[in-house]
Design a protein around this motif. Structure first.
Motif, mmCIF file in Angstrom:
data_model
loop_
_atom_site.group_PDB
_atom_site.id
_atom_site.type_symbol
_atom_site.label_atom_id
_atom_site.label_comp_id
_atom_site.label_asym_id
_atom_site.label_seq_id
_atom_site.Cartn_x
_atom_site.Cartn_y
_atom_site.Cartn_z
ATOM 1 N N GLN A 168 0.757 -1.109 0.114
ATOM 2 C CA GLN A 168 0.041 0.070 0.208
ATOM 3 C C GLN A 168 0.952 1.215 -0.064
ATOM 4 O OE1 GLN A 168 -2.556 0.346 3.102
ATOM 5 N NE2 GLN A 168 -3.797 2.214 2.649
ATOM 6 N N VAL A 169 1.828 1.257 0.767
ATOM 7 C CA VAL A 169 2.820 2.219 0.750
ATOM 8 C C VAL A 169 3.494 2.600 -0.309
ATOM 9 C CG1 VAL A 169 4.764 3.405 2.008
ATOM 10 C CG2 VAL A 169 3.237 2.240 3.160
ATOM 11 N N GLN A 170 3.665 1.472 -1.188
ATOM 12 C CA GLN A 170 4.596 1.585 -2.563
ATOM 13 C C GLN A 170 3.518 2.176 -3.666
ATOM 14 O OE1 GLN A 170 7.088 1.876 -3.916
ATOM 15 N NE2 GLN A 170 7.476 0.636 -5.793
ATOM 16 N N ARG A 171 2.369 1.933 -3.377
ATOM 17 C CA ARG A 171 1.277 2.397 -4.314
ATOM 18 C C ARG A 171 0.911 3.870 -4.279
ATOM 19 N NH1 ARG A 171 -1.427 -2.672 -3.377
ATOM 20 N NH2 ARG A 171 -2.527 -1.632 -1.711
ATOM 21 N N ARG A 172 1.247 3.989 -2.776
ATOM 22 C CA ARG A 172 0.827 5.615 -2.671
ATOM 23 C C ARG A 172 1.982 6.423 -3.075
ATOM 24 N NH1 ARG A 172 -1.345 9.533 0.697
ATOM 25 N NH2 ARG A 172 -0.014 10.923 1.508
ATOM 26 N N THR A 173 3.170 6.147 -2.900
ATOM 27 C CA THR A 173 4.507 6.558 -3.254
ATOM 28 C C THR A 173 4.401 6.675 -4.616
ATOM 29 O OG1 THR A 173 5.814 5.596 -1.552
ATOM 30 C CG2 THR A 173 6.898 6.339 -3.422
ATOM 31 N N LEU A 174 4.044 5.718 -5.501
ATOM 32 C CA LEU A 174 3.849 5.826 -6.870
ATOM 33 C C LEU A 174 3.115 7.026 -7.185
ATOM 34 C CD1 LEU A 174 4.487 2.001 -8.070
ATOM 35 C CD2 LEU A 174 5.999 3.923 -8.213
ATOM 36 N N ARG A 175 1.809 6.792 -6.751
ATOM 37 C CA ARG A 175 0.973 8.042 -7.184
ATOM 38 C C ARG A 175 1.404 9.326 -6.860
ATOM 39 N NH1 ARG A 175 -2.799 4.177 -4.711
ATOM 40 N NH2 ARG A 175 -2.871 5.294 -2.583
ATOM 41 N N VAL A 176 1.849 9.613 -5.778
ATOM 42 C CA VAL A 176 2.536 10.957 -5.700
ATOM 43 C C VAL A 176 3.649 11.272 -6.755
ATOM 44 C CG1 VAL A 176 3.746 12.401 -3.817
ATOM 45 C CG2 VAL A 176 2.078 10.700 -3.203
ATOM 46 N N LEU A 177 4.642 10.413 -6.794
ATOM 47 C CA LEU A 177 5.715 10.749 -7.882
ATOM 48 C C LEU A 177 5.132 10.793 -9.159
ATOM 49 C CD1 LEU A 177 7.858 7.942 -6.666
ATOM 50 C CD2 LEU A 177 8.533 10.593 -6.484
ATOM 51 N N VAL A 178 4.030 10.207 -9.523
ATOM 52 C CA VAL A 178 3.392 10.324 -10.844
ATOM 53 C C VAL A 178 2.926 11.592 -11.189
ATOM 54 C CG1 VAL A 178 1.258 9.660 -12.208
ATOM 55 C CG2 VAL A 178 2.833 7.927 -11.478
ATOM 56 N N ALA A 228 6.528 17.942 -1.440
ATOM 57 C CA ALA A 228 6.590 18.582 0.290
ATOM 58 C C ALA A 228 5.335 17.852 0.999
ATOM 59 C CB ALA A 228 6.903 19.882 0.154
ATOM 60 N N VAL A 229 4.243 17.847 0.433
ATOM 61 C CA VAL A 229 2.972 17.621 0.955
ATOM 62 C C VAL A 229 2.522 16.463 1.231
ATOM 63 C CG1 VAL A 229 0.231 18.287 0.947
ATOM 64 C CG2 VAL A 229 1.983 19.840 0.468
ATOM 65 N N TRP A 230 2.992 15.687 0.220
ATOM 66 C CA TRP A 230 2.124 14.357 0.051
ATOM 67 C C TRP A 230 3.305 13.122 0.166
ATOM 68 C CZ3 TRP A 230 -0.578 17.958 -3.130
ATOM 69 C CH2 TRP A 230 -1.893 17.994 -2.400
ATOM 70 N N LEU A 231 4.491 13.191 -0.199
ATOM 71 C CA LEU A 231 5.460 12.128 -0.142
ATOM 72 C C LEU A 231 5.605 11.703 1.270
ATOM 73 C CD1 LEU A 231 6.691 10.233 -2.322
ATOM 74 C CD2 LEU A 231 8.755 11.820 -1.980
ATOM 75 N N ARG A 232 4.906 10.704 1.991
ATOM 76 C CA ARG A 232 5.088 10.340 3.284
ATOM 77 C C ARG A 232 4.304 9.036 3.487
ATOM 78 N NH1 ARG A 232 6.223 15.148 6.128
ATOM 79 N NH2 ARG A 232 5.617 17.296 5.042
ATOM 80 N N PRO A 233 4.803 7.942 3.909
ATOM 81 C CA PRO A 233 6.278 8.214 4.393
ATOM 82 C C PRO A 233 7.329 8.142 3.551
ATOM 83 C CG PRO A 233 5.664 6.020 4.654
ATOM 84 C CD PRO A 233 4.504 6.583 4.206
#
Length: 414
Positions: A13-23, A197-202
């Motif tokens: 789940q963290v990896q999916r969120r990370t990819l969404r923010v990076l995209v 800055a806002v969403w790449l967490r963790p």
């Protein structure tokens, strides 16, 4: 700075969120990097009234990206991917504003310095691909990298096609027409920084480092860990693949708008060709990632060299009045670069341990950026001396140097 262990963390789940923010961030930043590619050489040619120095803006921007690659890598190593990427994008936005100021003032020296600073955005855009791989397993690393890269397509394709509208907006604001795309770049890079800055967490690198330390504590003598010697060899092969593809791509790409301008094509036509090129650089990424994960790093690296050779041949024989053939050549150039970048990135990610990963990746991207700077500088001199077709075919032949390196690497004992 460390991440406290979280036993209940859902890594997928963290990896999916990370990819969404990076995209999301890459979609913005893609528009920023397109500005320098599309009009940088034309702006220099207009201000200096010289074709031989038209490759200098690309070289300076790439040189700035080289310095930024090391800085972003070191910040990421110390504080995490987020702070490093945010700092890089804000620097790119500042450089974009500097280019606009230089164009208004008619000051070439200021323009060259601002382009150097602007290059930080390009470097940061590429460094983001590493963040996508931090939490990915070895069998899925290339696909994770490709997901981040493909997001650049949206801004990268839209940006060059806004060359004419942003030029008109710039003119209405009292800014020289060719500086218009840098207005878009300043906003785009700033937006990318805000998203991260806002969403790449963790932070993916810090979390990956914490999880790796926990695994090492549980199995300190794991025989599955790669040997140091193999890691070093992997880094060298990955660097070579990315350096050669970057040099060839930047050299041919930089001089294509100048070549078109010399044969009567306007900025709209050049913008279309560069948009197709940037789309080809990033759009194939999902397919490339799957190919690399399925067929292996070295096989796809060899395909990269052959594709760049084909691009050089098509560009060399394309009639100067044919926008379609030049667009096809630049599309092949983009695909060849994409194959090399995804392959080289996966090789580096496989070879470098998490403890030093970000710092090493920054140094690797320094070498890649310096290769691009050399390609941009040489391209103007080569075209002035022998013409665009010989530049294109020479670049394609140079790309074949990838072949012996990957053949030796494939034959080496594991």
């Amino acid at each position: 700075m460390t991440v406290a262990p979280t036993p209940t963390v859902d890594l997928a789940q963290v990896q999916r969120r990370t990819l969404r923010v990076l995209v999301a961030a890459q979609a913005f930043s893609g528009a920023g990097l397109a500005a320098g590619v599309t009009v940088g050489a034309l702006l220099a040619q207009d201000m200096l009234d010289s074709t031989s120095l038209a490759g200098l803006p690309g070289a300076l921007a790439t040189g700035g990206s080289a310095l930024a690659a090391v800085a972003v890598g070191r910040i990421s190593q110390a504080r995490g991917r987020g702070p490093g990427l945010v700092a890089g994008y804000l620097t790119g936005a500042l450089g974009s504003v500097g280019v606009i100021a230089a164009a208004v003032a008619g000051n070439p020296a200021l323009m060259f310095f601002a382009l150097f600073v602007y290059g930080a955005g390009t470097s940061t855009n590429l460094q983001a691909r590493y963040a996508g791989a931090d939490l990915a397993g070895p069998a899925h690393r290339a696909r994770a990298v490709s997901t981040v890269l493909v997001a650049t397509t949206l801004g990268g394709v839209v940006g060059p096609n806004l060359t004419a509208p942003t030029g008109e907006l710039a003119h209405a604001l009292g800014i020289p027409h060719l500086a218009g795309p840098f207005l878009l770049a300043a906003v785009a890079y700033a937006m990318a920084a805000i998203v991260l800055a806002v969403w790449l967490r963790p932070d993916p690198l810090l979390l990956a480092r914490t999880l790796d330390a926990e695994r090492a504590a549980e199995a300190p003598d794991d025989p599955g860990r790669p040997a140091t010697r193999r890691r070093g060899a992997g880094v060298l092969v990955g660097v070579l693949v990315m350096v050669l593809t970057q040099f060839v791509m930047v050299a041919i790409m930089t001089m294509t708008p100048v070549h078109m301008d010399q044969h009567g094509h306007g900025t709209a036509a050049a913008g279309l060709v560069i948009a197709i090129h940037i789309g080809a650089m990033y759009l194939p990424s999902p397919v490339t990632g799957r190919l690399v994960d399925r067929y292996g790093r070295h096989a796809i690296a060899a395909v990269s060299g052959l594709t760049l050779l084909a691009a050089g041949i098509v560009a060399a024989i394309a009639p100067a009045d044919s926008v379609a053939q030049l667009a096809f050549a630049l599309a092949l150039l983009g695909v060849g670069w994409n194959l090399g970048l995804v392959t080289g990135t996966a090789i580096i990610a496989d070879a470098v341990p998490l403890a030093t990963r970000a710092r090493t990746q920054g140094v690797v991207d320094l070498a890649v950026a310096l290769a691009g700077a050399a390609g941009g500088t040489a391209s103007g001199l080569v075209v002035a001396a022998v013409g665009y077709p010989l530049l294109a075919i020479g670049g394609g032949i140079l790309a074949l140097a990838i072949m012996p390196a990957v053949l030796v690497a494939r034959g080496a004992p594991r």
